[in-house]
Design a protein around this motif. Structure first.
Motif, PDB file in Angstrom:
ATOM      1  N   CYS A  86      53.826 -73.856   5.836  1.00 54.17           N
ATOM      2  CA  CYS A  86      55.234 -73.619   6.109  1.00 54.17           C
ATOM      3  C   CYS A  86      55.658 -74.448   7.325  1.00 54.17           C
ATOM      4  O   CYS A  86      54.978 -74.454   8.347  1.00 54.17           O
ATOM      5  N   CYS A  89      56.820 -71.556  10.224  1.00 59.24           N
ATOM      6  CA  CYS A  89      55.896 -70.649  10.906  1.00 59.24           C
ATOM      7  C   CYS A  89      54.449 -71.140  10.836  1.00 59.24           C
ATOM      8  O   CYS A  89      53.583 -70.592  11.496  1.00 59.24           O
ATOM      9  N   CYS A 107      57.377 -71.043   3.582  1.00 64.64           N
ATOM     10  CA  CYS A 107      56.724 -69.944   2.902  1.00 64.64           C
ATOM     11  C   CYS A 107      57.784 -68.971   2.408  1.00 64.64           C
ATOM     12  O   CYS A 107      58.958 -69.060   2.815  1.00 64.64           O
ATOM     13  N   CYS A 110      59.769 -67.044   5.206  1.00 65.40           N
ATOM     14  CA  CYS A 110      60.799 -67.824   5.899  1.00 65.40           C
ATOM     15  C   CYS A 110      61.965 -68.119   4.964  1.00 65.40           C
ATOM     16  O   CYS A 110      63.112 -68.101   5.387  1.00 65.40           O
TER      17      CYS A 110
END
Ligand SMILES: [Zn+2]
Length: 114
Positions: A86, A89, A107, A110
């Motif tokens: 991601c 994050c 991801c 998110c």
């Protein structure tokens, strides 16, 4: 896993590239029709239909071209070794999500927080 991802990307890219080609062809045909009929986009009802169709195809074409760029970026991430993580994050993106959206950069957590 990396080679699988590459295969998925190559396949997806082929599909999107084919779609871009067919949309370009459609757009060319719409242009030809409007040239032949000498349609006036603003006042002729048929011209308005053609203008609407053309705008729709142009929109789809723009979306597909954006998708191609995203798939190319995803391929670059595979080479760089950052694919499947991601961008926000840093967590690994689920394999199911990658299979469905091979060009995704976030991801599912998110993406849903967006
Ligand atoms: Zn994330």
């Amino acid at each position: 896993m990396a080679s699988d991802a590459r295969e998925v990307l190559v396949r997806a890219r082929g599909q999107v590239a084919a779609r871009v080609e067919s949309l370009r062809r459609q757009l060319g045909e719409i242009r030809e029709v409007s040239t032949w009929s000498g349609a006036d986009d603003e006042h002729d009802p048929e011209g308005a239909t053609i203008a609407f169709e053309r705008a729709q195809v142009q929109g789809l074409l723009a979306d597909s071209q954006r998708e191609l760029v995203e798939l190319d970026r995803a391929a670059e991430r595979i080479e760089a070794g950052t694919y499947g993580r991601c961008e926000r994050c840093g967590a690994p993106i689920g394999e199911e999500r990658l299979a469905a959206l091979p060009a995704t950069t976030t991801c599912i957590d998110c993406a849903s927080r967006r």
